[in-house]
Design a protein around this motif. Structure first.
Motif, PDB file in Angstrom:
ATOM      1  N   CYS A  22      24.347 -22.328 -21.005  1.00 52.17           N
ATOM      2  CA  CYS A  22      25.684 -22.353 -21.610  1.00 52.17           C
ATOM      3  C   CYS A  22      26.228 -20.934 -21.488  1.00 52.17           C
ATOM      4  O   CYS A  22      25.786 -20.031 -22.201  1.00 52.17           O
ATOM      5  N   ALA A  23      27.150 -20.745 -20.568  1.00 52.39           N
ATOM      6  CA  ALA A  23      27.712 -19.422 -20.317  1.00 52.39           C
ATOM      7  C   ALA A  23      29.020 -19.247 -21.077  1.00 52.39           C
ATOM      8  O   ALA A  23      29.910 -20.101 -20.997  1.00 52.39           O
ATOM      9  N   ALA A  24      29.110 -18.164 -21.800  1.00 51.96           N
ATOM     10  CA  ALA A  24      30.294 -17.879 -22.606  1.00 51.96           C
ATOM     11  C   ALA A  24      31.171 -16.831 -21.930  1.00 51.96           C
ATOM     12  O   ALA A  24      30.667 -15.878 -21.349  1.00 51.96           O
ATOM     13  N   SER A  25      32.452 -17.025 -22.027  1.00 52.15           N
ATOM     14  CA  SER A  25      33.388 -16.026 -21.539  1.00 52.15           C
ATOM     15  C   SER A  25      34.575 -15.930 -22.489  1.00 52.15           C
ATOM     16  O   SER A  25      34.894 -16.897 -23.184  1.00 52.15           O
ATOM     17  N   GLY A  26      35.143 -14.758 -22.560  1.00 53.67           N
ATOM     18  CA  GLY A  26      36.306 -14.548 -23.400  1.00 53.67           C
ATOM     19  C   GLY A  26      35.975 -14.206 -24.840  1.00 53.67           C
ATOM     20  O   GLY A  26      36.885 -14.047 -25.663  1.00 53.67           O
ATOM     21  N   PHE A  27      34.699 -14.097 -25.164  1.00 58.63           N
ATOM     22  CA  PHE A  27      34.318 -13.698 -26.509  1.00 58.63           C
ATOM     23  C   PHE A  27      32.923 -13.094 -26.466  1.00 58.63           C
ATOM     24  O   PHE A  27      32.195 -13.237 -25.497  1.00 58.63           O
ATOM     25  N   THR A  28      32.562 -12.428 -27.563  1.00 62.39           N
ATOM     26  CA  THR A  28      31.263 -11.787 -27.663  1.00 62.39           C
ATOM     27  C   THR A  28      30.260 -12.791 -28.203  1.00 62.39           C
ATOM     28  O   THR A  28      30.304 -13.177 -29.376  1.00 62.39           O
ATOM     29  N   SER A  30      27.264 -12.714 -29.126  1.00 62.29           N
ATOM     30  CA  SER A  30      26.399 -12.340 -30.245  1.00 62.29           C
ATOM     31  C   SER A  30      27.060 -12.566 -31.600  1.00 62.29           C
ATOM     32  O   SER A  30      26.376 -12.579 -32.624  1.00 62.29           O
ATOM     33  N   ASP A  31      28.359 -12.755 -31.643  1.00 63.50           N
ATOM     34  CA  ASP A  31      29.064 -12.990 -32.901  1.00 63.50           C
ATOM     35  C   ASP A  31      29.025 -14.448 -33.339  1.00 63.50           C
ATOM     36  O   ASP A  31      29.510 -14.785 -34.430  1.00 63.50           O
ATOM     37  N   TYR A  32      28.475 -15.322 -32.501  1.00 59.14           N
ATOM     38  CA  TYR A  32      28.568 -16.762 -32.734  1.00 59.14           C
ATOM     39  C   TYR A  32      27.203 -17.430 -32.827  1.00 59.14           C
ATOM     40  O   TYR A  32      26.249 -17.012 -32.166  1.00 59.14           O
ATOM     41  N   VAL A  33      27.155 -18.473 -33.645  1.00 63.93           N
ATOM     42  CA  VAL A  33      26.036 -19.397 -33.539  1.00 63.93           C
ATOM     43  C   VAL A  33      26.375 -20.381 -32.423  1.00 63.93           C
ATOM     44  O   VAL A  33      27.533 -20.755 -32.225  1.00 63.93           O
ATOM     45  N   ILE A  34      25.340 -20.771 -31.685  1.00 64.52           N
ATOM     46  CA  ILE A  34      25.518 -21.700 -30.569  1.00 64.52           C
ATOM     47  C   ILE A  34      24.585 -22.881 -30.768  1.00 64.52           C
ATOM     48  O   ILE A  34      23.410 -22.696 -31.072  1.00 64.52           O
ATOM     49  N   SER A  49      19.794 -28.708 -31.067  1.00 61.42           N
ATOM     50  CA  SER A  49      19.237 -27.414 -31.460  1.00 61.42           C
ATOM     51  C   SER A  49      20.359 -26.442 -31.747  1.00 61.42           C
ATOM     52  O   SER A  49      21.478 -26.613 -31.265  1.00 61.42           O
ATOM     53  N   CYS A  50      20.029 -25.390 -32.483  1.00 60.68           N
ATOM     54  CA  CYS A  50      21.020 -24.356 -32.770  1.00 60.68           C
ATOM     55  C   CYS A  50      20.318 -23.008 -32.843  1.00 60.68           C
ATOM     56  O   CYS A  50      19.141 -22.940 -33.251  1.00 60.68           O
ATOM     57  N   ILE A  51      21.047 -21.952 -32.484  1.00 60.36           N
ATOM     58  CA  ILE A  51      20.471 -20.618 -32.531  1.00 60.36           C
ATOM     59  C   ILE A  51      21.463 -19.651 -33.154  1.00 60.36           C
ATOM     60  O   ILE A  51      22.647 -19.649 -32.828  1.00 60.36           O
ATOM     61  N   TRP A  52      20.953 -18.868 -34.074  1.00 61.60           N
ATOM     62  CA  TRP A  52      21.767 -17.830 -34.715  1.00 61.60           C
ATOM     63  C   TRP A  52      21.861 -16.603 -33.811  1.00 61.60           C
ATOM     64  O   TRP A  52      21.089 -16.466 -32.857  1.00 61.60           O
ATOM     65  N   SER A  53      22.757 -15.724 -34.139  1.00 65.08           N
ATOM     66  CA  SER A  53      22.915 -14.512 -33.341  1.00 65.08           C
ATOM     67  C   SER A  53      21.658 -13.666 -33.358  1.00 65.08           C
ATOM     68  O   SER A  53      21.381 -12.918 -32.414  1.00 65.08           O
ATOM     69  N   SER A  54      20.860 -13.786 -34.424  1.00 64.96           N
ATOM     70  CA  SER A  54      19.613 -13.017 -34.525  1.00 64.96           C
ATOM     71  C   SER A  54      18.549 -13.519 -33.567  1.00 64.96           C
ATOM     72  O   SER A  54      17.564 -12.829 -33.304  1.00 64.96           O
ATOM     73  N   GLY A  55      18.731 -14.745 -33.091  1.00 56.36           N
ATOM     74  CA  GLY A  55      17.713 -15.356 -32.245  1.00 56.36           C
ATOM     75  C   GLY A  55      16.893 -16.405 -32.961  1.00 56.36           C
ATOM     76  O   GLY A  55      16.140 -17.151 -32.322  1.00 56.36           O
ATOM     77  N   ARG A 100      31.891 -19.131 -35.180  1.00 55.74           N
ATOM     78  CA  ARG A 100      31.714 -17.763 -35.674  1.00 55.74           C
ATOM     79  C   ARG A 100      31.580 -17.694 -37.180  1.00 55.74           C
ATOM     80  O   ARG A 100      30.898 -16.828 -37.714  1.00 55.74           O
ATOM     81  N   ALA A 101      32.220 -18.620 -37.869  1.00 56.60           N
ATOM     82  CA  ALA A 101      32.350 -18.477 -39.318  1.00 56.60           C
ATOM     83  C   ALA A 101      31.257 -19.162 -40.114  1.00 56.60           C
ATOM     84  O   ALA A 101      31.037 -18.813 -41.271  1.00 56.60           O
ATOM     85  N   ARG A 102      30.574 -20.124 -39.499  1.00 59.09           N
ATOM     86  CA  ARG A 102      29.617 -20.920 -40.265  1.00 59.09           C
ATOM     87  C   ARG A 102      28.209 -20.784 -39.702  1.00 59.09           C
ATOM     88  O   ARG A 102      28.026 -20.451 -38.539  1.00 59.09           O
ATOM     89  N   PRO A 103      27.203 -21.074 -40.519  1.00 62.43           N
ATOM     90  CA  PRO A 103      25.826 -21.018 -40.022  1.00 62.43           C
ATOM     91  C   PRO A 103      25.527 -22.219 -39.144  1.00 62.43           C
ATOM     92  O   PRO A 103      26.362 -23.129 -38.998  1.00 62.43           O
ATOM     93  N   CYS A 104      24.345 -22.226 -38.580  1.00 61.10           N
ATOM     94  CA  CYS A 104      23.920 -23.345 -37.740  1.00 61.10           C
ATOM     95  C   CYS A 104      24.012 -24.656 -38.518  1.00 61.10           C
ATOM     96  O   CYS A 104      23.691 -24.724 -39.706  1.00 61.10           O
ATOM     97  N   SER A 105      24.411 -25.681 -37.811  1.00 59.97           N
ATOM     98  CA  SER A 105      24.555 -26.991 -38.415  1.00 59.97           C
ATOM     99  C   SER A 105      24.508 -28.039 -37.328  1.00 59.97           C
ATOM    100  O   SER A 105      24.875 -27.776 -36.185  1.00 59.97           O
ATOM    101  N   ALA A 106      24.055 -29.235 -37.706  1.00 60.27           N
ATOM    102  CA  ALA A 106      24.090 -30.363 -36.776  1.00 60.27           C
ATOM    103  C   ALA A 106      25.389 -31.157 -36.909  1.00 60.27           C
ATOM    104  O   ALA A 106      25.524 -32.214 -36.287  1.00 60.27           O
ATOM    105  N   TYR A 107      26.313 -30.632 -37.681  1.00 52.88           N
ATOM    106  CA  TYR A 107      27.590 -31.316 -37.941  1.00 52.88           C
ATOM    107  C   TYR A 107      28.623 -30.836 -36.929  1.00 52.88           C
ATOM    108  O   TYR A 107      29.132 -29.718 -37.008  1.00 52.88           O
ATOM    109  N   GLY A 108      28.933 -31.673 -35.972  1.00 50.63           N
ATOM    110  CA  GLY A 108      29.794 -31.300 -34.874  1.00 50.63           C
ATOM    111  C   GLY A 108      31.142 -30.706 -35.251  1.00 50.63           C
ATOM    112  O   GLY A 108      31.560 -29.706 -34.656  1.00 50.63           O
TER     113      GLY A 108
END
Length: 124
Positions: A22-28, A30-34, A49-55, A100-108
């Protein structure tokens, strides 16, 4: 313009492996959960699955625990989903999503940005 682009899907035999990107462009990144979601034909979208900016990461789907691993490379702006021991039941379109604003979640609906998806087909 913020954009997520998935790649790495394809056709694989049961027991095989794939690595989605999953390649991101136009934003940083590390500021986002993915998160990775998937949707199989005729089924509801499912958080994988979900990953925080910390890893730190979490797998939501019991069926993928021990088989799928999410990781990120903030320097490359990319999140990965390593999928091993694939099963026919893993066949789906896989999407990555960012928030960016919320923690990891399985809620789309918590996620503001989505990629276009990549097809994974597990079949002999």
């Amino acid at each position: 313009q913020l954009q997520l682009v998935e790649s790495g899907g394809g056709l694989v035999q049961p027991g095989g492996s794939l690595r989605l990107s999953c390649a991101a462009s136009g934003f940083t990144l590390s500021d986002y959960v993915i998160a990775w979601f998937r949707q199989a034909p005729g089924k509801e979208r499912e958080g994988v699955s979900c990953i925080w900016s910390s890893g730190a990461s979490i797998n939501y789907a019991d069926s993928v625990k021990g088989r799928f691993t999410i990781s990120r490379d903030n320097a490359k702006g990319t999140v990965y989903l390593q999928m091993d021991s694939l099963e026919p039941e893993d066949t789906a379109v896989y999407y990555c999503a960012a928030d960016r604003a919320r923690p990891c979640s399985a809620y789309g609906p918590n996620y503001d940005y989505w990629g276009q998806g990549t097809q994974v087909t597990v079949s002999s």
